[in-house]
Write an enzyme that holds these catalytic residues in place. Structure first.
Site, PDB file in Angstrom:
ATOM      1  N   HIS A 129       0.826  -1.205   0.000  1.00 46.39           N
ATOM      2  CA  HIS A 129       0.000   0.000   0.000  1.00 46.39           C
ATOM      3  C   HIS A 129       0.859   1.253   0.000  1.00 46.39           C
ATOM      4  CE1 HIS A 129      -4.004  -1.562   0.160  1.00 46.39           C
ATOM      5  NE2 HIS A 129      -3.826  -2.215   1.298  1.00 46.39           N
ATOM      6  N   CYS A 179      -0.033   2.545  -4.808  1.00 45.65           N
ATOM      7  CA  CYS A 179      -0.868   3.682  -5.174  1.00 45.65           C
ATOM      8  C   CYS A 179      -0.154   4.995  -4.857  1.00 45.65           C
ATOM      9  CB  CYS A 179      -2.188   3.625  -4.414  1.00 45.65           C
ATOM     10  SG  CYS A 179      -3.182   2.149  -4.738  1.00 45.65           S
TER      11      CYS A 179
END
Length: 266
Positions: free
Chosen positions: A103, A153
């Site tokens: 992440h 991301c």
């Protein structure tokens, strides 16, 4: 907050180095909200990719959240400890390679170096308890080479590099402040390959029935199929592998201006 940049120290195939070590990080966040599926596979696949390209298996350290050894879990403490270990040994003419699959996100910029007002961050396995790691890059020795591969991301300008390139080799705007460009100038050769623009997400997907990160898969697949590519060719190839299934647009950045028509080496 803590900074990251020195993760992956490797021996180039054409020049002797004082160190021959590497560290791979893949975090699926198993059992947590927004669990991922392909990050551990990414780390293991890139590890095999490096071995096939001549890197000694015994000198590759893998941090994944499926490890049974608590020292090899990608916690904040373990990641930072590995960074410090590699920083202490970094010397001119070393080659470093960082790969992170997990992440990523953004947090308000506190030192004024980001034009968009946000620092990019990565999330260790235990981020809910111990927090994230920011993208403020520490100085590297002169003539040291760092290649970063980020499958996360909001990773477009994750190393705060001043130069971002289009697939035609043209420079794209300014992403760090003038003060930051001056204060963080380096004679090191830093290259970043990121899975998407800062405002985009990077996909967790499947290929051949196996969970993978889209960017990690595209990067390894492109260089496996065609090892000799220029920076420009590799960026275009990665984007073509992902298009049109994924909307994310991988980014290429550098610490100083580069000729993207030259061969990419790692």
């Amino acid at each position: 907050m803590h900074s990251f940049c020195y993760i992956f120290l490797v021996l180039t195939l054409f020049q002797a180095r004082p160190f021959d070590c590497s560290l791979r990080i893949g975090i699926n966040y198993t059992g947590q909200k927004n669990e991922l599926r392909g990050c551990v596979n990414d780390a293991k696949r890139v590890r095999q990719f490096l071995i096939k390209n001549g890197y000694p298996q015994e000198n590759i350290v893998l941090l994944t959240d499926d490890s049974k050894d608590p020292r090899l879990l990608p916690t904040k403490k373990n990641i930072l400890a590995c960074m410090k270990w590699l920083v202490r040994g970094a010397q001119p003419n070393d080659a470093l390679f960082f790969h992170y699959s997990g992440h990523g996100g953004q947090t308000p910029d506190l030192d004024g170096d980001e034009v968009d007002g946000f620092d990019e961050v990565i999330y260790p396995l235990d981020f809910k308890k111990n927090g994230h790691i920011t993208d403020d890059v520490r100085p590297l020795p002169d003539d040291c080479r760092l290649t970063g591969l980020f499958d996360a991301c909001h990773s477009g300008t994750v190393l705060d590099l001043p130069y971002i390139y289009s697939s035609h080799g043209r420079l794209k705007g300014s992403h760090v402040s003038s003060r930051a460009r001056r204060d963080k100038a380096t004679n090191a050769d830093v290259i970043s390959w990121s899975g998407c623009k800062d405002g985009q997400t990077s996909a967790d997907t499947f290929h051949g029935g196996v969970a993978v990160g889209a960017m990690s898969h595209a990067f390894v697949s492109s260089l496996t199929n065609q090892p000799n590519q220029t920076y420009q060719e590799l960026l275009r190839s990665i984007r073509l592998i992902l298009h049109p299934r994924f909307s994310q647009k991988p980014q290429l950045g550098s610490s100083h201006h580069i000729d993207t028509g030259l061969k990419f080496v790692f």
